[in-house]
Design a protein around this motif. Structure first.
Motif, PDB file in Angstrom:
ATOM      1  N   THR A   1      50.104  33.007  28.532  1.00  0.00           N
ATOM      2  CA  THR A   1      49.271  31.649  27.595  1.00  0.00           C
ATOM      3  C   THR A   1      47.633  31.628  27.917  1.00  0.00           C
ATOM      4  OG1 THR A   1      49.706  30.367  29.574  1.00  0.00           O
ATOM      5  CG2 THR A   1      51.393  30.518  27.886  1.00  0.00           C
ATOM      6  N   TRP A   2      47.299  32.625  28.306  1.00  0.00           N
ATOM      7  CA  TRP A   2      45.789  32.659  28.771  1.00  0.00           C
ATOM      8  C   TRP A   2      44.930  32.361  27.586  1.00  0.00           C
ATOM      9  CZ3 TRP A   2      43.122  31.564  32.912  1.00  0.00           C
ATOM     10  CH2 TRP A   2      41.729  31.759  32.853  1.00  0.00           C
TER      11      TRP A   2
ATOM     12  N   THR B   1      48.509  37.612  53.592  1.00  0.00           N
ATOM     13  CA  THR B   1      47.294  37.157  52.991  1.00  0.00           C
ATOM     14  C   THR B   1      47.310  36.888  51.595  1.00  0.00           C
ATOM     15  OG1 THR B   1      46.747  39.524  52.588  1.00  0.00           O
ATOM     16  CG2 THR B   1      46.117  38.761  54.810  1.00  0.00           C
ATOM     17  N   TYR B   2      46.219  36.191  50.877  1.00  0.00           N
ATOM     18  CA  TYR B   2      46.430  35.527  49.536  1.00  0.00           C
ATOM     19  C   TYR B   2      45.116  36.272  48.999  1.00  0.00           C
ATOM     20  CZ  TYR B   2      49.188  31.638  51.614  1.00  0.00           C
ATOM     21  OH  TYR B   2      50.026  31.088  52.211  1.00  0.00           O
ATOM     22  N   PRO B   3      45.811  36.974  47.971  1.00  0.00           N
ATOM     23  CA  PRO B   3      44.762  37.718  46.999  1.00  0.00           C
ATOM     24  C   PRO B   3      44.036  36.851  45.746  1.00  0.00           C
ATOM     25  CG  PRO B   3      47.002  38.190  46.034  1.00  0.00           C
ATOM     26  CD  PRO B   3      47.229  37.343  47.388  1.00  0.00           C
ATOM     27  N   THR B   4      42.897  37.154  45.767  1.00  0.00           N
ATOM     28  CA  THR B   4      42.164  36.699  44.438  1.00  0.00           C
ATOM     29  C   THR B   4      42.838  37.402  43.261  1.00  0.00           C
ATOM     30  OG1 THR B   4      40.365  38.244  44.618  1.00  0.00           O
ATOM     31  CG2 THR B   4      40.112  36.320  45.646  1.00  0.00           C
ATOM     32  N   GLY B   5      42.423  36.637  42.041  1.00  0.00           N
ATOM     33  CA  GLY B   5      42.841  37.357  40.824  1.00  0.00           C
ATOM     34  C   GLY B   5      42.262  38.644  40.658  1.00  0.00           C
TER      35      GLY B   5
ATOM     36  N   TRP C   1      40.242  35.600  35.709  1.00  0.00           N
ATOM     37  CA  TRP C   1      40.041  34.488  36.872  1.00  0.00           C
ATOM     38  C   TRP C   1      40.034  35.037  38.131  1.00  0.00           C
ATOM     39  CZ3 TRP C   1      44.373  34.651  39.533  1.00  0.00           C
ATOM     40  CH2 TRP C   1      45.707  35.046  39.116  1.00  0.00           C
ATOM     41  N   SER C   2      39.032  36.182  38.209  1.00  0.00           N
ATOM     42  CA  SER C   2      39.066  37.379  39.526  1.00  0.00           C
ATOM     43  C   SER C   2      38.727  36.506  40.808  1.00  0.00           C
ATOM     44  CB  SER C   2      38.370  38.473  39.135  1.00  0.00           C
ATOM     45  OG  SER C   2      37.112  37.996  38.685  1.00  0.00           O
TER      46      SER C   2
ATOM     47  N   ALA D   1      44.594  47.092  32.648  1.00  0.00           N
ATOM     48  CA  ALA D   1      45.528  46.316  33.225  1.00  0.00           C
ATOM     49  C   ALA D   1      44.990  45.102  33.643  1.00  0.00           C
ATOM     50  CB  ALA D   1      46.287  47.059  34.248  1.00  0.00           C
ATOM     51  N   GLY D   2      45.929  44.038  33.467  1.00  0.00           N
ATOM     52  CA  GLY D   2      45.681  42.682  33.891  1.00  0.00           C
ATOM     53  C   GLY D   2      44.251  41.968  33.324  1.00  0.00           C
ATOM     54  N   THR D   3      44.109  42.347  32.055  1.00  0.00           N
ATOM     55  CA  THR D   3      42.896  41.838  31.445  1.00  0.00           C
ATOM     56  C   THR D   3      42.541  40.392  31.601  1.00  0.00           C
ATOM     57  OG1 THR D   3      42.658  43.581  29.986  1.00  0.00           O
ATOM     58  CG2 THR D   3      41.558  41.324  29.355  1.00  0.00           C
TER      59      THR D   3
END
Length: 455
Positions: free
Chosen positions: A158-159, A83-87, A50-51, A43-45
């Protein structure tokens, strides 16, 4: 044995990213059967690619309500909403658990290669709307399959199709042959190999959006530690009051802070800006370094690396047999495009939109999420979650719910309007284009944007 009726067929969702998985959750909530097709192994490849990048939106704004309901029985709780997650956080702590709960409703290693109406190419009118969709896929081992679906929700994003450095939208002359020195992603400088690529080097960063800000900020941090590291920031327009975004006035504080970090990179000498530069070609000097040449003949001093962050564009190749209604500029749905067109909107205004703005001449096919924005620059997860809530309601036959779109969004930062996006002289003025100093809060629902002191 009788063939299933169209209503008994699954709704195919293309892409197991945030919006695709949210679409599946809303379909389940409606009692419909989703089948999510993901080309990657998890999931979320795309998000995982951009992790290392932190989102502008906090946890409270990047999880979908229907998805949270699905996750609740397994004891999942949302991380601290402020809080703000990373990818990487987003993928591991939310997207993968959600996909796991959906179970066999998600298939990995399944690349969609074509979508059509059963037995009809795009030319045929007769009986078209009564036919299900056929979705052609290629599996990781090379085998091909065909799936029959009652509706299709394309959330593939669109990645996979970044825009090139050429100012005319096509690769600059020499861009392809210089591919070994060019990247189209924000570098992960926490990776030793990537860090070595840019440490002590002169790197051109092409772009004027949040990704460019991120790259400039990361390279500035590297310059503090590694002598000789320098960024050359290349903009197609000039530097004005709005170049670095909304700053402290931005309703997405993390995004505003990032713009200020990019400004600090320039002010502190870690980056130098080149304005009004529209890249035409890429050449190599005798030492193998790259020389960028503008349409007006200007030649920059050689650089070791180039990071191209000029946006993304939708891959429409597998939709060639579907009748889409797309804007000729943005490649977004025709009814949505005027609401997000950066040639017109200088304040990032996103007006109310749902299933009506996402519809196409071909019934029961929808482009959602990043892909629905075509080439428009900025998209928020909340927008996509509301899109798929509306679309799922429409597929379920609940038109009233589909058209009752209610959402409050911060300014989305679609900047540089009034047709001045590439005009370096106009960018020097605070009039005519750019983001407003006081962003508007937009009510997504019936009516106009809420009143504010902004645009």
């Amino acid at each position: 044995m009788n063939a299933p009726t169209t209503d008994q067929l699954p709704v195919v969702v293309v892409g197991a990213g945030p919006i695709g998985l949210a679409a599946a959750a809303h379909l389940v909530e409606r009692g419909l059967e989703p089948l999510v097709l993901e080309s990657g192994p998890s999931a979320g490849t795309a998000v995982r690619a951009w992790s290392h990048v932190r989102l502008f939106s906090p946890w409270a704004e990047v999880t979908d309500p229907a998805a949270e309901k699905l996750l609740a029985p397994i004891g999942w709780t949302r991380p601290d909403g402020a809080t703000y997650p990373t990818g990487g956080d987003w993928a591991e702590k939310y997207l993968q658990p959600l996909a796991d709960v959906l179970g066999d409703k998600v298939r990995y290693g399944a690349t969609v290669t074509g979508i059509a109406r059963a037995g009809r190419d795009r030319i045929v009118d007769s009986g078209r709307d009564e036919q299900p969709f056929t979705v052609h896929i290629q599996l990781a081992d090379g085998r091909e399959e065909r799936i029959t679906a009652r509706a299709v929700i394309d959330a593939s994003g669109t990645w996979s199709t970044p825009s090139p450095m050429g100012a005319d939208g096509l690769p600059a002359l020499g861009e392809r042959t210089a591919a070994d020195r060019i990247s189209y992603r924000v570098p992960d400088l926490g990776d030793p190999a990537v860090r070595a690529r840019y440490a002590g080097k002169r790197t051109a960063v092409i772009g004027s959006g949040a990704s460019a800000f991120t790259a400039l900020a990361h390279l500035a941090d590297l310059a503090e530690e590694e002598d000789g590291t320098h960024a050359v920031w290349i903009l197609r327009r000039g530097i004005g009051a709005n170049t670095y975004g909304g700053g402290e006035a931005d309703q997405l504080p993390a995004r505003g802070a990032l713009g200020l970090r990019a400004k600090a990179a320039v002010d502190n000498g870690h980056a130098s800006a080149v304005t009004g530069f529209r890249t035409q070609s890429v050449e190599r000097d005798a030492d193998g370094r790259l020389v960028l040449v503008a349409e007006d003949g200007r030649r920059l001093d050689p650089v070791d690396e180039v990071i191209v962050l000029t946006g993304f564009r939708p891959d429409l190749s597998f939709l060639s047999e579907i009748r889409l209604g797309l804007d000729e500029r943005l490649q977004a749905p025709t009814a949505l495009a005027p609401l997000i067109d950066p040639n017109v909107h200088s304040c990032g205004t996103v007006y109310p939109h749902g299933v009506n703005e996402l519809a196409h001449p071909e019934q029961d096919v929808y482009l959602v999420g990043m892909k629905s924005y075509g080439r428009a620059p900025t998209f928020l997860a909340m927008t996509g979650y509301e899109q798929v809530r509306s679309v799922a309601a429409a597929i379920a036959g609940d038109r009233e719910a589909a058209e009752r779109v209610e959402l409050t969004l911060p300014e989305t930062g679609v900047c540089g309007g009034a047709g001045l996006f590439d005009d370096p002289d106009a960018a020097q003025s605070s009039e005519g284009g750019g983001c407003c100093a006081a962003p508007a809060t937009l009510q997504i629902g019936i009516g106009a944007p809420a009143a504010s002191g902004g645009c």
